[in-house]
Scaffold this active site. Sequence first.
Site, PDB file in Angstrom:
ATOM      1  N   ASP A 120       1.104  -0.708   0.503  1.00 32.84           N
ATOM      2  CA  ASP A 120      -0.230  -0.238  -0.320  1.00 32.84           C
ATOM      3  C   ASP A 120       1.190   0.885  -0.282  1.00 32.84           C
ATOM      4  O   ASP A 120       1.923   1.131   0.660  1.00 32.84           O
ATOM      5  CB  ASP A 120      -1.259  -0.132   1.430  1.00 32.84           C
TER       6      ASP A 120
HETATM    7  C1  GLC Z   1      -4.543   4.536   0.028  1.00 31.87           C
HETATM    8  C2  GLC Z   1      -5.291   2.872  -0.041  1.00 31.87           C
HETATM    9  C3  GLC Z   1      -5.453   2.032  -1.334  1.00 31.87           C
HETATM   10  C4  GLC Z   1      -4.873   2.901  -2.010  1.00 31.87           C
HETATM   11  C5  GLC Z   1      -3.447   3.864  -2.229  1.00 31.87           C
HETATM   12  C6  GLC Z   1      -3.332   4.353  -3.344  1.00 31.87           C
HETATM   13  O1  GLC Z   1      -3.587   4.928   1.119  1.00 31.87           O
HETATM   14  O2  GLC Z   1      -5.407   2.753   1.258  1.00 31.87           O
HETATM   15  O3  GLC Z   1      -6.497   1.366  -1.356  1.00 31.87           O
HETATM   16  O4  GLC Z   1      -5.165   2.021  -3.818  1.00 31.87           O
HETATM   17  O5  GLC Z   1      -3.051   4.161  -1.400  1.00 31.87           O
HETATM   18  O6  GLC Z   1      -3.984   5.666  -2.976  1.00 31.87           O
END
Ligand code: GLC
Length: 753
Positions: free
Chosen positions: A227
Amino acid sequence: MPTDAAQLTLAQKASLVTGSSFWSTQPIPDAGVASVTMTDGPHGVRRQQQGTDHLGLHHAEPATCFPPAVAVGSSWSAEVAARVGAALAVESRALGVGVLLGPGINIKRSPLGGRNFEYYSEDPLLSGELASAYVRALQAGGVGASLKHFAANDQETDRMTISSDVDERTLREVHLSAFERVVTDAAPATVMCSYNRINGVYASENHWLLTEVLREEWGYEGAVVSDWGAVRDRVRSLEAGLDLAMPGPQGLQAQAIVDAVESGRLDVAVVDRAAERVLGLQRWQPDAASAFDVDAHHELARELAAECAVLLRNDGEVLPLAGGSRILVTGEFAIDPRYQGGGSSHVNATRVDAPFEGIEAFGAARGCEVRFERGFDSADTATADALRDAAVAAAAEADVAIVFAGNPESEESEGFDRTRLELAAEQVLLIREVAAAAPRTVVVLANGGVVSLEGWHDEVDAILEGFLLGQGGGHALAELLFGVVSPSGRLAETIPLRLEDTPSHLTFPGEQGHVRYAEGVMVGYRHYTTVGAPVRYPFGHGLGYTRFATSDVVVTATGPDAIAVEVTVANVGELAGKHVVQLYLHTDAGPVRRPARVLAAFTKVALDPGTSTRVRLELDRRVLAYWDVELHRFVVATGDYTVQLCADAVTVLDQATIALEGDGIVAGLTLQSTVGEWIAHPVAGPEIVNALMALSAAAGSQAQAADIDLSAGIPDIVGLMPMVQLVHLSGGGLDGDHLLALAAGPALPHPSA
Ligand code: GLC
């Protein structure tokens, strides 16, 4: 393009496994390696060309906002999920995206979860089946998926640091179950590891999760991506099995990899392995010239939304709305709809349907008089009284009032959890006062997670739960209210009577860096049905405008660990509609406490009035099995299995019980097994009884071995004791190794038999 990472230099490999920019991987032109662009998902493409962020703050290119997962989950339709995935593939390619960051399949452990709008269900089977359909369709369209957030990221509070403390069986049977299903059924291009810790170890550095489970057990061959910002130690995360750290640029992380290899702290083979997997993403390259049909996708968003809303209540069949009615529409969401959630999934929608526009249009075509009163202004509560009074006055002059209510985006979003189940007080007041004035009242809800209906439920005639329906939801709600489409959604999350009744209430959202999943496998309806707790509306509930009948249920064992079920479904009403066949499983087989019932299979059928169809559903072993914490594997226990055809999680329409041979595993005796379990063993039992007698004789008792009636068992205080304790107490009268040899040996007939 290199066939393997070995042709790249260490520096090139280190840069490859570390994001190059916020949304893309490192290109290596002289090695024929192109950059791969990825972005959110999951229900629309959030493509940022200028300012970038992972919170949905900066501008994104216009794209279709399809129904979010909360709506698709309520459709109970793999076809709906697939059609969203296929359309997103077209838009992703048109916007230059190779990997779309979705679907999100975490479990709705609490209705307060801030991102419940972005997840499908409280049940892992429903979540897994819908997500698999989405992934297969997205990837068939040439765009990679990113299954997220792996794992046990079921809340927003302290999501970057909290430890989800979950026992092994609960992880396996609930919180990893949907991931396992999608990984093995649909092979997503990437799996996104979550921010949180699992039992104290960060997901990004969790070798058990990312390698032992995901790779060695499930056979996953794609790339694990972090993430955004979840990697804390790049070297440790590489060793755990995290292939791609996002976002970039992370020059220091790449250098840390080079330094670790050169210092001998990190085996270059680990880097090669990760680089290989990132190179595997090269296949996801959008074709530059593609485009998407904005209008056609908007129509699709409308059509799919109409299949997601759930008709909870329809007293006196006030719906569908009758022609020629005087209709009052009130509530700001009627003109300024809530149709998606806040945070990284937030889409710059190409257009948005307001429900009031649709109601006006359909009403006009049916000779209805349609009026609007705002009713409340969530941005300015000072006007609440005046706005409410005007709405109530108008309600008194109407035949039917429709109140639009729900959660404002300020109350539920990625990044924080909700703090209450109830609607805002001014909304409840508006509902109650309008319902007191109007002859009939319909409430239409827009919310990401379920809300409490208490305090006004009995005062209204109908409740249409729209959840968040995407940009076409306003038009879809109008179609449902006028019966252009018959509602066919079913709850994918229980609506409880009280927050205090929810199984996670005492532990959500945790304390001092830990959240204990104390409810175990009893998540959602599994809890309520097992303890017999009442709810407002159960998982699987939903009404329509026609009637269905099911019959001729046939249940057959198709193997020692598999069951097939056939059911006939008939539309016995006057209107076309769709019906969800829900099969649940009840069993007490095995040495563990099983939920009263679990969803075992489902399918959705469309039928015109007067027609019927026969469906066949398979119950796979994962549904039949429990996780055995001693054997560390799923086991289908020998025993009786009852298949229940249900209208929802609490209403059994028909059932049939079948005996399954199962895996034929008899849990081995260990010294931790109880004395009672040991005494039941035909060979070891008598020796143990004699030892017990010797012990009691030594203590002055006159009882003899013959006095013990094995069939009556022995006093619980002894029988429930672990054998290891009795061995110690026997002072040599019992030898543990000897007993274990007896238990492992042939079970000779008991000499007294
Ligand atoms: C965010 C989310 C994730 C997302 C990523 C990119 O914090 O937790 O679901 O795809 O970052 O935006």
